[in-house]
Design a protein around this motif. Sequence first.
Motif, mmCIF file in Angstrom:
data_model
loop_
_atom_site.group_PDB
_atom_site.id
_atom_site.type_symbol
_atom_site.label_atom_id
_atom_site.label_comp_id
_atom_site.label_asym_id
_atom_site.label_seq_id
_atom_site.Cartn_x
_atom_site.Cartn_y
_atom_site.Cartn_z
ATOM 1 N N LEU A 2 28.615 27.883 14.897
ATOM 2 C CA LEU A 2 29.294 28.677 15.922
ATOM 3 C C LEU A 2 28.357 29.713 16.524
ATOM 4 C CD1 LEU A 2 32.756 29.219 14.208
ATOM 5 C CD2 LEU A 2 32.243 27.751 16.144
ATOM 6 N N GLY A 3 27.396 30.164 15.743
ATOM 7 C CA GLY A 3 26.403 31.103 16.258
ATOM 8 C C GLY A 3 25.543 30.471 17.335
ATOM 9 N N LEU A 39 33.294 33.347 19.586
ATOM 10 C CA LEU A 39 32.605 32.421 18.693
ATOM 11 C C LEU A 39 31.695 33.152 17.719
ATOM 12 C CD1 LEU A 39 31.652 29.489 21.097
ATOM 13 C CD2 LEU A 39 33.402 29.511 19.324
ATOM 14 N N LEU A 40 31.044 34.189 18.188
ATOM 15 C CA LEU A 40 30.181 34.978 17.315
ATOM 16 C C LEU A 40 30.992 35.692 16.239
ATOM 17 C CD1 LEU A 40 27.214 35.685 16.937
ATOM 18 C CD2 LEU A 40 27.586 37.666 18.379
ATOM 19 N N HIS A 43 31.858 33.185 13.652
ATOM 20 C CA HIS A 43 30.679 32.871 12.849
ATOM 21 C C HIS A 43 30.432 33.957 11.797
ATOM 22 C CE1 HIS A 43 26.654 31.574 11.792
ATOM 23 N NE2 HIS A 43 26.225 32.797 12.062
ATOM 24 N N GLY A 48 33.800 27.922 9.697
ATOM 25 C CA GLY A 48 32.934 26.812 10.062
ATOM 26 C C GLY A 48 31.636 26.732 9.284
ATOM 27 N N THR A 49 31.511 27.500 8.208
ATOM 28 C CA THR A 49 30.268 27.464 7.440
ATOM 29 C C THR A 49 30.253 26.349 6.417
ATOM 30 O OG1 THR A 49 31.134 29.054 5.858
ATOM 31 C CG2 THR A 49 29.869 29.929 7.713
#
Length: 58
Positions: A2-3, A39-40, A43, A48-49
Motif C-alpha cells: 500500500l505504501g 493508502l499511506l 500501510h 495488507g502486510t
Amino acid sequence: MLGFAAAVLFAIAFIINATATSVDALFAPTSLMLLGLALLALHVAGVGTGWAARGRRR
C-alpha cells in the motif's frame, strides 16, 4: 504494497499539478493526494502486510 501505491498516486498528483493539466474532478491532484494519504495511513496501520496474530502453532 500500500505504501508503493500511495507513492505512485503522489507522483501522479504531482505531475498533474506541475503541468497544470486540466482533468476531471476524479483525477484532480487534491483527490489523488487524499487517496494516497488514505493508502499511506492503511500501510502504517499494518493493513495488507500479511502478518496476523493467529495464536500458537504446534
